[in-house]
Design a protein around this motif. Structure first.
Motif, PDB file in Angstrom:
ATOM      1  N   ASP A 222      43.854  38.693  54.010  1.00 13.17           N
ATOM      2  CA  ASP A 222      45.136  38.747  53.318  1.00 13.17           C
ATOM      3  C   ASP A 222      45.454  40.186  52.975  1.00 13.17           C
ATOM      4  O   ASP A 222      44.560  41.042  52.896  1.00 13.17           O
ATOM      5  N   GLU A 223      46.744  40.459  52.749  1.00 13.97           N
ATOM      6  CA  GLU A 223      47.184  41.754  52.257  1.00 13.97           C
ATOM      7  C   GLU A 223      47.984  41.543  50.982  1.00 13.97           C
ATOM      8  O   GLU A 223      48.838  40.646  50.914  1.00 13.97           O
ATOM      9  N   ILE A 224      47.704  42.349  49.972  1.00 12.77           N
ATOM     10  CA  ILE A 224      48.399  42.269  48.691  1.00 12.77           C
ATOM     11  C   ILE A 224      49.340  43.459  48.587  1.00 12.77           C
ATOM     12  O   ILE A 224      48.898  44.610  48.515  1.00 12.77           O
ATOM     13  N   HIS A 225      50.622  43.184  48.607  1.00 13.23           N
ATOM     14  CA  HIS A 225      51.635  44.237  48.532  1.00 13.23           C
ATOM     15  C   HIS A 225      52.345  44.167  47.184  1.00 13.23           C
ATOM     16  O   HIS A 225      52.139  43.247  46.404  1.00 13.23           O
ATOM     17  N   GLY A 226      53.200  45.129  46.936  1.00 12.40           N
ATOM     18  CA  GLY A 226      53.963  45.150  45.696  1.00 12.40           C
ATOM     19  C   GLY A 226      53.535  46.274  44.784  1.00 12.40           C
ATOM     20  O   GLY A 226      52.743  47.154  45.150  1.00 12.40           O
ATOM     21  N   SER A 227      54.062  46.266  43.577  1.00 11.91           N
ATOM     22  CA  SER A 227      53.730  47.306  42.593  1.00 11.91           C
ATOM     23  C   SER A 227      52.242  47.252  42.250  1.00 11.91           C
ATOM     24  O   SER A 227      51.600  46.208  42.384  1.00 11.91           O
ATOM     25  N   LEU A 228      51.705  48.372  41.795  1.00 10.50           N
ATOM     26  CA  LEU A 228      50.289  48.396  41.403  1.00 10.50           C
ATOM     27  C   LEU A 228      50.039  47.441  40.241  1.00 10.50           C
ATOM     28  O   LEU A 228      48.953  46.845  40.147  1.00 10.50           O
ATOM     29  N   MET A 229      51.026  47.284  39.351  1.00  6.71           N
ATOM     30  CA  MET A 229      50.876  46.351  38.232  1.00  6.71           C
ATOM     31  C   MET A 229      50.600  44.942  38.724  1.00  6.71           C
ATOM     32  O   MET A 229      49.710  44.256  38.224  1.00  6.71           O
ATOM     33  N   THR A 230      51.388  44.496  39.699  1.00  5.19           N
ATOM     34  CA  THR A 230      51.232  43.122  40.176  1.00  5.19           C
ATOM     35  C   THR A 230      50.104  42.991  41.187  1.00  5.19           C
ATOM     36  O   THR A 230      49.544  41.906  41.342  1.00  5.19           O
ATOM     37  N   GLN A 231      49.758  44.092  41.870  1.00  5.26           N
ATOM     38  CA  GLN A 231      48.638  44.029  42.816  1.00  5.26           C
ATOM     39  C   GLN A 231      47.335  43.663  42.102  1.00  5.26           C
ATOM     40  O   GLN A 231      46.512  42.913  42.636  1.00  5.26           O
ATOM     41  N   VAL A 232      47.150  44.201  40.912  1.00  7.35           N
ATOM     42  CA  VAL A 232      45.935  43.889  40.140  1.00  7.35           C
ATOM     43  C   VAL A 232      45.839  42.390  39.904  1.00  7.35           C
ATOM     44  O   VAL A 232      44.811  41.750  40.174  1.00  7.35           O
ATOM     45  N   GLU A 233      46.932  41.806  39.393  1.00 15.22           N
ATOM     46  CA  GLU A 233      46.954  40.379  39.088  1.00 15.22           C
ATOM     47  C   GLU A 233      46.784  39.542  40.348  1.00 15.22           C
ATOM     48  O   GLU A 233      45.980  38.599  40.390  1.00 15.22           O
ATOM     49  N   ASP A 234      47.565  39.862  41.383  1.00 19.87           N
ATOM     50  CA  ASP A 234      47.588  39.031  42.586  1.00 19.87           C
ATOM     51  C   ASP A 234      46.274  39.103  43.358  1.00 19.87           C
ATOM     52  O   ASP A 234      45.800  38.090  43.895  1.00 19.87           O
ATOM     53  N   ALA A 235      45.677  40.285  43.426  1.00 18.98           N
ATOM     54  CA  ALA A 235      44.404  40.424  44.146  1.00 18.98           C
ATOM     55  C   ALA A 235      43.302  39.616  43.461  1.00 18.98           C
ATOM     56  O   ALA A 235      42.529  38.915  44.119  1.00 18.98           O
ATOM     57  N   LEU A 236      43.235  39.713  42.138  1.00 26.57           N
ATOM     58  CA  LEU A 236      42.212  38.960  41.413  1.00 26.57           C
ATOM     59  C   LEU A 236      42.410  37.458  41.573  1.00 26.57           C
ATOM     60  O   LEU A 236      41.455  36.705  41.768  1.00 26.57           O
ATOM     61  N   ASP A 237      43.671  37.006  41.479  1.00 28.94           N
ATOM     62  CA  ASP A 237      43.938  35.573  41.596  1.00 28.94           C
ATOM     63  C   ASP A 237      43.499  35.034  42.954  1.00 28.94           C
ATOM     64  O   ASP A 237      42.840  34.000  43.036  1.00 28.94           O
ATOM     65  N   ILE A 238      43.849  35.737  44.029  1.00 30.25           N
ATOM     66  CA  ILE A 238      43.525  35.216  45.361  1.00 30.25           C
ATOM     67  C   ILE A 238      42.038  35.325  45.648  1.00 30.25           C
ATOM     68  O   ILE A 238      41.442  34.436  46.282  1.00 30.25           O
ATOM     69  N   ILE A 239      41.376  36.381  45.162  1.00 29.70           N
ATOM     70  CA  ILE A 239      39.946  36.539  45.416  1.00 29.70           C
ATOM     71  C   ILE A 239      39.149  35.452  44.703  1.00 29.70           C
ATOM     72  O   ILE A 239      38.223  34.863  45.275  1.00 29.70           O
ATOM     73  N   TYR A 240      39.538  35.144  43.455  1.00 31.52           N
ATOM     74  CA  TYR A 240      38.749  34.190  42.675  1.00 31.52           C
ATOM     75  C   TYR A 240      39.230  32.740  42.818  1.00 31.52           C
ATOM     76  O   TYR A 240      38.759  31.862  42.106  1.00 31.52           O
ATOM     77  N   THR A 241      40.154  32.503  43.751  1.00 30.74           N
ATOM     78  CA  THR A 241      40.515  31.121  44.073  1.00 30.74           C
ATOM     79  C   THR A 241      40.275  30.815  45.544  1.00 30.74           C
ATOM     80  O   THR A 241      39.763  29.749  45.887  1.00 30.74           O
ATOM     81  N   LYS A 242      40.611  31.756  46.425  1.00 37.15           N
ATOM     82  CA  LYS A 242      40.490  31.503  47.857  1.00 37.15           C
ATOM     83  C   LYS A 242      39.206  32.064  48.454  1.00 37.15           C
ATOM     84  O   LYS A 242      38.578  31.434  49.307  1.00 37.15           O
ATOM     85  N   TYR A 243      38.785  33.247  48.001  1.00 38.03           N
ATOM     86  CA  TYR A 243      37.693  33.949  48.668  1.00 38.03           C
ATOM     87  C   TYR A 243      36.332  33.702  48.028  1.00 38.03           C
ATOM     88  O   TYR A 243      35.326  33.629  48.720  1.00 38.03           O
ATOM     89  N   MET A 244      36.299  33.657  46.711  1.00 37.29           N
ATOM     90  CA  MET A 244      35.013  33.489  46.027  1.00 37.29           C
ATOM     91  C   MET A 244      34.904  32.084  45.471  1.00 37.29           C
ATOM     92  O   MET A 244      35.622  31.721  44.545  1.00 37.29           O
ATOM     93  N   LYS A 245      34.043  31.276  46.053  1.00 40.36           N
ATOM     94  CA  LYS A 245      33.832  29.905  45.601  1.00 40.36           C
ATOM     95  C   LYS A 245      32.772  29.885  44.498  1.00 40.36           C
ATOM     96  O   LYS A 245      31.749  30.539  44.600  1.00 40.36           O
ATOM     97  N   ALA A 246      33.025  29.091  43.485  1.00 43.86           N
ATOM     98  CA  ALA A 246      32.076  28.998  42.378  1.00 43.86           C
ATOM     99  C   ALA A 246      31.092  27.859  42.603  1.00 43.86           C
ATOM    100  O   ALA A 246      31.433  26.838  43.195  1.00 43.86           O
ATOM    101  N   LEU A 247      29.885  28.051  42.123  1.00 48.50           N
ATOM    102  CA  LEU A 247      28.929  26.950  42.037  1.00 48.50           C
ATOM    103  C   LEU A 247      29.152  26.257  40.701  1.00 48.50           C
ATOM    104  O   LEU A 247      29.232  26.898  39.657  1.00 48.50           O
ATOM    105  N   ILE A 248      29.239  24.933  40.741  1.00 48.59           N
ATOM    106  CA  ILE A 248      29.655  24.169  39.573  1.00 48.59           C
ATOM    107  C   ILE A 248      28.463  23.448  38.966  1.00 48.59           C
ATOM    108  O   ILE A 248      27.653  22.852  39.675  1.00 48.59           O
ATOM    109  N   SER A 249      28.362  23.490  37.648  1.00 48.90           N
ATOM    110  CA  SER A 249      27.281  22.784  36.958  1.00 48.90           C
ATOM    111  C   SER A 249      27.774  22.332  35.597  1.00 48.90           C
ATOM    112  O   SER A 249      28.849  22.726  35.143  1.00 48.90           O
TER     113      SER A 249
END
Length: 474
Positions: A222-249
């Motif tokens: 994926d590519e995250i475009h836009g202002s630096l303000m929104t890039q921070v938010e959008d990159a974290l959201d996509i990484i911790y929902t789509k890219y990094m899967k959590a182990l659940i307990s």
């Protein structure tokens, strides 16, 4: 007689004079100043010059004529060996100095020509400016992104940088407070932080994310475009929902726990560090390479001379490449203070028993490798999971701990929606602002997950947003 054992950034030895050494004098003037010895060999031993009297008169004239500099050229005496040598002392000049139309600088004990973007930086630095302080023509306030300003204000209030009433001002007044104008034009810092498409002016002003099966095979990106303000938010959201899967307990058999292989808060600091220190004069995006058990985040730009890589985890002085952008990030609370980013990362990792990132200089830039924590590895081994747990029902005992609608719709319900549900169940009076603080995700993300929960008929809101409460529907 030995002057000193070796050359360095401020010292250069030459056994005899040649006019090409005027480049060395130019380099000293453009860097920190220095001393050029004539009649001294590479080992720092005085060998002497025969025509020292003539050279002491001609060299100053050549320096002045070719570069307009005034340097102290003196004759020194090694009385033990009856040898004369020259000492040429060069001060640092505030304005860039050229020799025959070319610019030079000192790098360690070498002299190098300065060209391209580096020359631009040299000229800016000479006038006390940084790259991000320069204005961009033909950009107006109405071109900026309202969402970026909302993100700024939300974080500024949340982190107590400003009171809510202090931010009840126009966007123009806010930017004036940042000194984000240069003769009524917006600076690069303002455009980078708040324009929805800064790539119109700055190539590579985006974030690129890829998921790799191994070092050679990329599975998706994926590519995250836009202002630096929104890039921070959008990159974290996509990484911790789509890219990094959590182990659940369910450690206490009641509350659901999600364990990522690297803490979100610590990775956020790494991303902010990359955005602040990236060399935006080079057309390369921030690159985040993600594997099932590690992340490698890289940005173009060399380490500042004043900070050593081995000192990053210690308290140190900060030298942000883009100080105006760093100041905006500081004012909204994205960063706590300059020079403490890695200290904060260490604190977060220690609290969550996570592995510290490994910083290194590579490919003309800076890389931080984040490996899976021992807690994550242990949990994965405990349940025999090769990779990630995709849903809660894979974990023993979980079928009784979440609503049946989650289990029935496990492929459709994001893990973050379950986290929002748990937070609401624990605090039925929680507002969206309370949920933001509890979960560390944006207002927009909270509202998205609440809609999912409402659509599944799992929760409903009773009363107003401010004074009502959440009702769990059986």
């Amino acid at each position: 007689m030995i002057i000193q054992k070796s050359e360095n950034q401020d010292i250069e030895f030459k056994q005899s004079w040649q006019d090409e050494y005027l480049k060395w004098i130019c380099a000293f003037a453009n860097t920190k100043g220095g001393i050029l010895y004539i009649g001294v060999n590479d080992k720092g031993t005085v060998t002497g010059v025969q025509d020292f009297h003539k050279l002491s008169e001609t060299i100053p004239l050549k320096i002045t004529k070719s570069m307009g500099l005034l340097c102290d050229v003196s004759v020194a005496d090694d009385s033990d060996n009856n040898l004369k040598y020259l000492i040429i002392k060069v001060n640092k000049y505030e304005n860039p100095v050229s020799y025959h139309g070319k610019y030079y600088k000192r790098v360690g004990s070498t002299t190098q020509e300065v060209t391209g973007f580096e020359l631009n930086d040299l000229i800016l630095n000479a006038y006390g400016l940084s790259w991000d302080a320069v204005s961009i023509p033909e950009v107006s306030l109405k071109d900026l992104d309202e969402r970026a300003f909302k993100v700024f204000k939300t974080w500024a209030i949340r982190t107590n940088r400003f009171k809510e009433e202090e931010l009840e001002i126009s966007n123009e007044a806010l930017l004036q407070n940042f000194r984000a104008f240069d003769k009524e034009r917006l600076t690069r810092a303002a455009v980078m932080a708040f324009h929805p498409d800064p790539e119109k002016w700055v190539i590579g002003a985006y974030t690129k994310i890829g998921y790799f099966a191994n070092d050679a095979d990329i599975l998706f990106q994926d590519e995250i475009h836009g202002s630096l303000m929104t890039q921070v938010e959008d990159a974290l959201d996509i990484i911790y929902t789509k890219y990094m899967k959590a182990l659940i307990s369910y450690p206490d058999e009641i509350h659901r726990a999600e364990t990522y292989f690297f803490p979100r808060g610590a990775f956020r600091e790494l991303l902010l560090n990359a955005l602040i220190h990236k060399d935006y004069t080079k057309p390369y995006p921030i690159q985040i390479l993600i594997y099932k058990d590690k992340i490698d985040i890289w940005n173009i730009g060399e380490m500042p001379e004043t900070v050593k890589i081995e000192d990053l985890y210690k308290l140190h002085h900060s030298a942000p490449r883009n100080p105006k952008i760093a100041d905006i990030f500081f004012k909204c609370g994205f960063i706590e203070s300059w020079g403490r980013g890695y200290f904060k990362i260490k604190t977060i990792c220690d609290e969550q028993n996570a592995t510290l990132p490994e910083p290194k200089v590579v490919s003309g830039g800076f890389s931080a490798i984040c490996n899976a924590s021992e807690t994550y590895k242990k949990l994965a081994a405990e349940y025999g999971i090769d990779g990630f747990a995709e849903s809660a029902q894979k974990m023993p005992g979980s079928s009784e701990k979440v609503p049946s609608k989650f289990r029935e719709s496990s492929e459709k319900v994001p893990r973050s929606s379950v986290a929002v549900f748990e937070a609401i169940r624990n605090n039925p009076n929680a507002t969206t602002n309370d949920l933001e603080k509890t979960l560390g995700i944006t207002d927009r993300a909270i509202r998205k997950h609440i809609k999912i929960l409402k659509d599944l008929n799992i929760i409903e809101r009773v009363g107003s947003d401010r004074n009502g409460y959440w009702k769990i529907i059986n």
